[in-house]
Design a protein around this motif. Structure first.
Motif, mmCIF file in Angstrom:
data_model
loop_
_atom_site.group_PDB
_atom_site.id
_atom_site.type_symbol
_atom_site.label_atom_id
_atom_site.label_comp_id
_atom_site.label_asym_id
_atom_site.label_seq_id
_atom_site.Cartn_x
_atom_site.Cartn_y
_atom_site.Cartn_z
ATOM 1 N N LEU A 178 0.869 -1.142 -0.104
ATOM 2 C CA LEU A 178 -0.113 0.022 -0.090
ATOM 3 C C LEU A 178 1.097 1.179 -0.093
ATOM 4 C CD1 LEU A 178 -2.861 0.509 0.038
ATOM 5 C CD2 LEU A 178 -2.905 0.708 2.650
ATOM 6 N N ARG A 179 1.947 1.207 0.610
ATOM 7 C CA ARG A 179 2.925 2.277 0.881
ATOM 8 C C ARG A 179 3.511 2.671 -0.388
ATOM 9 N NH1 ARG A 179 5.652 4.450 5.174
ATOM 10 N NH2 ARG A 179 7.941 5.258 4.382
ATOM 11 N N ALA A 180 3.798 1.384 -1.313
ATOM 12 C CA ALA A 180 4.409 1.587 -2.582
ATOM 13 C C ALA A 180 3.168 2.324 -3.336
ATOM 14 C CB ALA A 180 4.822 0.230 -3.243
ATOM 15 N N HIS A 181 2.078 1.753 -3.586
ATOM 16 C CA HIS A 181 1.150 2.178 -4.368
ATOM 17 C C HIS A 181 0.572 3.828 -4.053
ATOM 18 C CE1 HIS A 181 0.266 -1.315 -6.391
ATOM 19 N NE2 HIS A 181 0.058 -2.186 -5.481
ATOM 20 N N LEU A 182 0.700 4.233 -2.707
ATOM 21 C CA LEU A 182 0.454 5.573 -2.418
ATOM 22 C C LEU A 182 1.567 6.321 -2.828
ATOM 23 C CD1 LEU A 182 -0.783 5.359 1.273
ATOM 24 C CD2 LEU A 182 -2.117 5.971 -0.647
ATOM 25 N N ALA A 199 -0.936 4.091 10.788
ATOM 26 C CA ALA A 199 -0.996 5.380 10.409
ATOM 27 C C ALA A 199 0.539 5.929 10.340
ATOM 28 C CB ALA A 199 -1.403 6.236 11.496
ATOM 29 N N PHE A 200 1.191 5.529 10.808
ATOM 30 C CA PHE A 200 2.509 5.891 10.971
ATOM 31 C C PHE A 200 3.430 5.277 9.805
ATOM 32 C CE2 PHE A 200 1.973 7.036 15.772
ATOM 33 C CZ PHE A 200 1.243 7.930 15.297
ATOM 34 N N ALA A 201 3.068 4.257 9.556
ATOM 35 C CA ALA A 201 3.688 3.422 8.580
ATOM 36 C C ALA A 201 3.467 3.965 6.962
ATOM 37 C CB ALA A 201 3.505 1.930 8.461
ATOM 38 N N LEU A 202 2.114 4.443 6.973
ATOM 39 C CA LEU A 202 1.722 4.997 5.457
ATOM 40 C C LEU A 202 1.701 6.568 5.552
ATOM 41 C CD1 LEU A 202 -1.433 2.753 5.303
ATOM 42 C CD2 LEU A 202 0.360 2.400 4.010
ATOM 43 N N ALA A 203 1.656 7.266 6.449
ATOM 44 C CA ALA A 203 1.665 8.701 6.399
ATOM 45 C C ALA A 203 2.677 9.515 6.507
ATOM 46 C CB ALA A 203 0.488 9.059 7.203
ATOM 47 N N ASP A 204 2.798 10.547 6.016
ATOM 48 C CA ASP A 204 3.992 11.581 6.228
ATOM 49 C C ASP A 204 3.517 12.439 7.530
ATOM 50 O OD1 ASP A 204 5.247 11.086 3.842
ATOM 51 O OD2 ASP A 204 3.399 11.950 2.847
ATOM 52 N N ARG A 205 2.178 12.657 7.479
ATOM 53 C CA ARG A 205 1.692 13.588 8.689
ATOM 54 C C ARG A 205 0.536 12.999 9.397
ATOM 55 N NH1 ARG A 205 -0.494 18.641 8.098
ATOM 56 N NH2 ARG A 205 -0.612 18.083 5.732
ATOM 57 N N VAL A 206 0.061 13.304 10.358
ATOM 58 C CA VAL A 206 -0.759 12.589 11.295
ATOM 59 C C VAL A 206 -1.932 13.764 11.753
ATOM 60 C CG1 VAL A 206 -1.542 11.235 13.338
ATOM 61 C CG2 VAL A 206 0.570 10.434 11.673
ATOM 62 N N ALA A 207 -3.099 13.582 11.597
ATOM 63 C CA ALA A 207 -4.060 14.546 12.561
ATOM 64 C C ALA A 207 -4.757 13.580 13.356
ATOM 65 C CB ALA A 207 -4.769 15.268 11.358
ATOM 66 N N VAL A 208 -4.797 14.119 14.393
ATOM 67 C CA VAL A 208 -5.571 13.181 15.642
ATOM 68 C C VAL A 208 -6.911 13.872 15.859
ATOM 69 C CG1 VAL A 208 -5.565 12.292 17.787
ATOM 70 C CG2 VAL A 208 -3.350 12.660 16.739
ATOM 71 N N GLN A 216 -4.584 17.345 17.727
ATOM 72 C CA GLN A 216 -3.045 17.500 17.488
ATOM 73 C C GLN A 216 -2.806 17.134 15.917
ATOM 74 O OE1 GLN A 216 -0.883 15.133 20.096
ATOM 75 N NE2 GLN A 216 1.120 16.118 19.548
ATOM 76 N N ALA A 217 -1.793 17.592 15.449
ATOM 77 C CA ALA A 217 -1.431 17.424 14.017
ATOM 78 C C ALA A 217 -0.185 17.722 13.828
ATOM 79 C CB ALA A 217 -2.203 18.204 13.055
ATOM 80 N N GLY A 218 0.533 16.758 13.158
ATOM 81 C CA GLY A 218 1.995 17.093 13.000
ATOM 82 C C GLY A 218 2.512 15.944 12.253
ATOM 83 N N THR A 219 4.086 15.960 12.029
ATOM 84 C CA THR A 219 4.700 14.591 11.544
ATOM 85 C C THR A 219 4.574 13.651 12.641
ATOM 86 O OG1 THR A 219 6.683 15.326 12.591
ATOM 87 C CG2 THR A 219 6.287 16.186 10.572
ATOM 88 N N VAL A 220 4.872 12.503 11.881
ATOM 89 C CA VAL A 220 4.772 11.329 13.019
ATOM 90 C C VAL A 220 5.794 11.336 14.054
ATOM 91 C CG1 VAL A 220 5.438 8.844 12.902
ATOM 92 C CG2 VAL A 220 4.053 9.899 10.779
ATOM 93 N N ALA A 221 6.908 12.001 13.816
ATOM 94 C CA ALA A 221 7.745 12.036 14.962
ATOM 95 C C ALA A 221 7.408 12.978 15.912
ATOM 96 C CB ALA A 221 9.205 12.391 14.414
ATOM 97 N N GLU A 222 6.933 14.118 15.394
ATOM 98 C CA GLU A 222 6.613 14.986 16.645
ATOM 99 C C GLU A 222 5.522 14.563 17.299
ATOM 100 O OE1 GLU A 222 6.915 18.902 13.493
ATOM 101 O OE2 GLU A 222 4.974 18.376 13.963
ATOM 102 N N ILE A 223 4.450 13.774 16.749
ATOM 103 C CA ILE A 223 3.244 13.294 17.664
ATOM 104 C C ILE A 223 3.849 12.157 18.492
ATOM 105 C CG2 ILE A 223 1.367 11.769 17.362
ATOM 106 C CD1 ILE A 223 0.337 13.782 15.373
ATOM 107 N N CYS A 224 4.509 11.283 18.180
ATOM 108 C CA CYS A 224 5.315 10.311 19.002
ATOM 109 C C CYS A 224 6.132 10.793 20.407
ATOM 110 C CB CYS A 224 6.390 9.435 18.198
ATOM 111 S SG CYS A 224 5.344 8.332 17.295
ATOM 112 N N GLU A 225 6.720 12.066 19.955
ATOM 113 C CA GLU A 225 7.424 12.708 20.824
ATOM 114 C C GLU A 225 6.614 13.312 21.824
ATOM 115 O OE1 GLU A 225 10.551 15.643 19.423
ATOM 116 O OE2 GLU A 225 11.435 13.700 18.482
ATOM 117 N N ARG A 226 5.531 13.989 21.393
ATOM 118 C CA ARG A 226 4.778 14.876 22.287
ATOM 119 C C ARG A 226 3.406 14.495 22.241
ATOM 120 N NH1 ARG A 226 9.272 18.377 22.380
ATOM 121 N NH2 ARG A 226 9.747 18.117 24.591
#
Lengths: 350, 264
Positions: A178-182, A199-208, A216-226
């Motif tokens: 799916l990641r490749a097709h996206l 979500a984190f495997a497929l997306a560049d950004r996440v909106a909760v 909350q919205a941000g990059t995957v790393a941002e959300i995991c951290e905070r």
């Protein structure tokens, strides 16, 4: 070709009000608890639900703008949808399902089928051209649904929990596919995900999304951290504590205290990574500022880690190895010593 | 002791079933026992019976086709929403189902008869007369059978998942394409069942036919009318004609077997 939205709508109990933008070639994941409005949001983007306020704009074109009495019907939007339950037409074989969008736009039967066959090949199902949807496995149906949506050459791609109908063993492979097709799809993509990993495997950004709002919205790393809400913290596996800091001591909502290292004072959100929590049989000596005894209230295996739920002065989840579980003799209602360095506690003003 | 009580209980539940089944089977059995088997072919092959059979098949097939033409748009519209208007229209359209057919026939005469509110102008200006013609038989049969078609197809349409139409729309299909390529194929079993039920109702139509179209041999005397006529003069022929109708009906049930048989 950017998707730019800012809209509100009421549906039953749910009041959805969101604003976000997704650039071409970017994938936004919408995550959130059940009933938060993720699927409703997708339905509005696809034009299957009208909005009450605001606008939906794709590549500069207004698709929905109730203030200007503007509404582009779903058939003219060029928005491809992979539905959660796939919604493959039960009376058509895989090939005709994929060819449907091309036929609907006026392609003749032959060229539509030729193009559809190529899409089936791309998702690895060229041998299943004549197979009816009820004879496809969950993963195969998902691939056909994706091929069907992509074959119609949409400008925006929406996927509603694309991996939910797939069993765990097929999930990993399908997620990678799916990641490749996206990645191969040039327009903006929006993926609804129930599972954080998806979500984190497929997306560049996440909106909760929680109760119709983006919390909350941000990059995957941002959300995991905070992570900023209990839901997000659970989702990413981090402990989230609300409390107040006074003189370097965090008083947590339910009464316990922790020594923290922060310049902030007053109301804060503290995050503690489960792996930063150390567990001992005997009271540890040494430097940790926070040491207390707590009963184990739950043990849960998560992949190669074990998540240990602790009660006591501060309720936390710790992550340890299965070996540690055996060594410490961890079991429900066994008391353990908990050690947590002050520097391992992230503190953000609330 | 217990086993015996259980047997009695089983018998007690079985008894009403046997009685009910017998109630339906005995009349059929009677027909079979009373049939003049030695002269069956001769009787069944008589021109009067064959004419009536042919007329019946022609008229009920035409009526089923008319049900499709009139009923499909109606069923689609009825299934398209809720509301008082639809409820009222549904009651009006399904009224012929519960109306005594003779009343239906009289109502048809008043509307489409030579002096009727529609039939009058039709006769005067277009020289078209429906009563006492084969077309009149078809009209009467359509009147009583279309409600069955409409209700069957409406129920079928309502059970078709609306989400497939949504999926078709996201793929760029307009309403007609969606209807033709998604909704209609999905509702096909109901459509088929509706046609068969309408056809069966038209085949058995008696009251409205004899009232509106009369009983003219070769023109409006369908099989049920022929049975009725024969009953007065030659009861044997009536039994034979009835058996013929039974055979046609059994064939019909065979066509509909998927509806009664528990699905696999």
């Amino acid at each position: 070709m950017t998707l730019d939205v800012d809209f509100g709508l009421q549906r039953g109990e749910l009041h959805l009000d969101v604003a976000f933008a997704v650039a071409a070639g970017e994938t936004l994941a919408l995550v959130g608890p059940n009933g938060a409005g993720k699927s409703t949001c997708l339905a509005a983007l696809a034009g299957l639900l009208g909005i009450a306020r605001g606008h939906i704009t794709l590549a500069g074109e207004r698709l929905d703008d109730p203030a200007r009495r503007l509404f582009v019907p779903p058939a003219s939007r060029g928005v491809g949808v992979v539905f959660q339950e796939h919604r493959l037409f039960p009376h058509l074989g895989a090939l005709d399902n994929v060819a449907f969008g091309l036929r609907a736009r006026g392609s003749d039967r032959r060229s539509a089928r030729t193009a559809a066959r190529e899409w089936l090949r791309r998702v690895g199902l060229e041998r299943h051209a004549a197979v009816l949807p009820r004879e496809l496995s969950g993963g195969q149906a998902q691939r056909v649904a994706l091929a069907r949506a992509l074959a119609a050459a949409p400008r925006l791609l929406l996927l509603d929990e694309p991996l939910s109908a797939v069993d765990a063993s097929a999930r990993l492979l399908l997620r990678r596919e799916l990641r490749a097709h996206l990645a191969a799809f040039a327009g903006p993509r929006v993926v609804v995900a129930h599972d954080a990993l998806d979500a984190f495997a497929l997306a560049d950004r996440v909106a909760v999304l929680e109760a119709g709002r983006i919390v909350q919205a941000g990059t995957v790393a941002e959300i995991c951290e905070r992570p900023r809400s209990r839901y997000v913290a659970d989702l990413v596996g981090t402990n989230l504590l609300r409390g107040t800091v006074h003189d370097g001591v965090l008083r947590v909502g339910d009464g316990g205290t922790l020594v923290v290292s922060t310049p902030h004072e007053g109301a804060v959100i503290a995050t503690v990574h489960p792996r930063a929590i150390a567990l001992f049989r005997e009271r540890p000596s040494g430097s940790p500022r926070n040491v207390w005894s707590a009963p184990v209230v739950g043990i849960e295996v998560a992949g190669d880690r074990v998540r240990v739920q602790l009660a006591g002065q501060v309720a936390l989840v710790a992550e340890v190895t299965p070996a540690a579980v055996a060594e410490l003799g961890l079991a429900r209602s066994v008391a353990v010593w908990v050690a947590l360095k002050a520097t391992e506690i992230g503190v953000d003003p609330a | 002791m217990n086993a015996r009580r259980r047997d009695l209980a089983a018998l007690a539940t079985l008894l009403p079933v046997v009685v009910a089944t017998a109630f339906f089977v005995l009349p059929l059995l009677g027909l079979l026992l009373r049939a003049p088997w030695s002269r069956f072919l001769e009787q069944a092959g008589s021109p009067a019976v064959l004419d009536a059979l042919w007329l019946s098949l022609l008229c009920s097939t035409s009526a089923a086709a008319c049900s499709l033409l009139l009923g499909l748009p109606l069923a689609v519209w009825l299934a398209g929403g809720q509301g008082a208007v639809r409820a009222v229209v549904r009651v009006l359209v399904t009224l012929p189902m519960v109306l005594p057919p003779v009343v239906g026939g009289i109502a048809l005469l008043v509307a489409y008869g030579r002096n009727g509110i529609v039939g009058g102008p039709l006769a005067r200006w277009l020289d078209v007369a429906l009563p006492f013609t084969t077309a009149g038989v078809v009209l009467a049969a359509t009147y009583v059978s279309t409600p069955f078609f409409v209700l069957t197809v409406e129920a079928g349409l309502r059970s078709v998942d609306r989400r497939y139409a949504d999926a078709a729309a996201t793929l760029g299909a307009g309403p007609w394409h969606t209807f033709g390529r998604v909704t209609l194929p999905l509702v096909l079993p109901s459509l088929r069942a509706g046609l068969v039920v309408a056809w069966a109702r038209a085949l058995g139509e008696f009251g409205a036919t004899i009232t509106f179209a009369g009983n003219l041999a070769g023109h409006t005397r369908t099989l049920p009318l022929a049975v009725y006529v024969a009953l007065e003069s030659q009861p044997e022929a009536a039994v034979v004609t009835s058996l013929l109708l039974v055979v046609v009906s059994v064939g019909l049930l065979f066509l509909l077997r998927h509806r009664w048989w528990p699905s696999r």
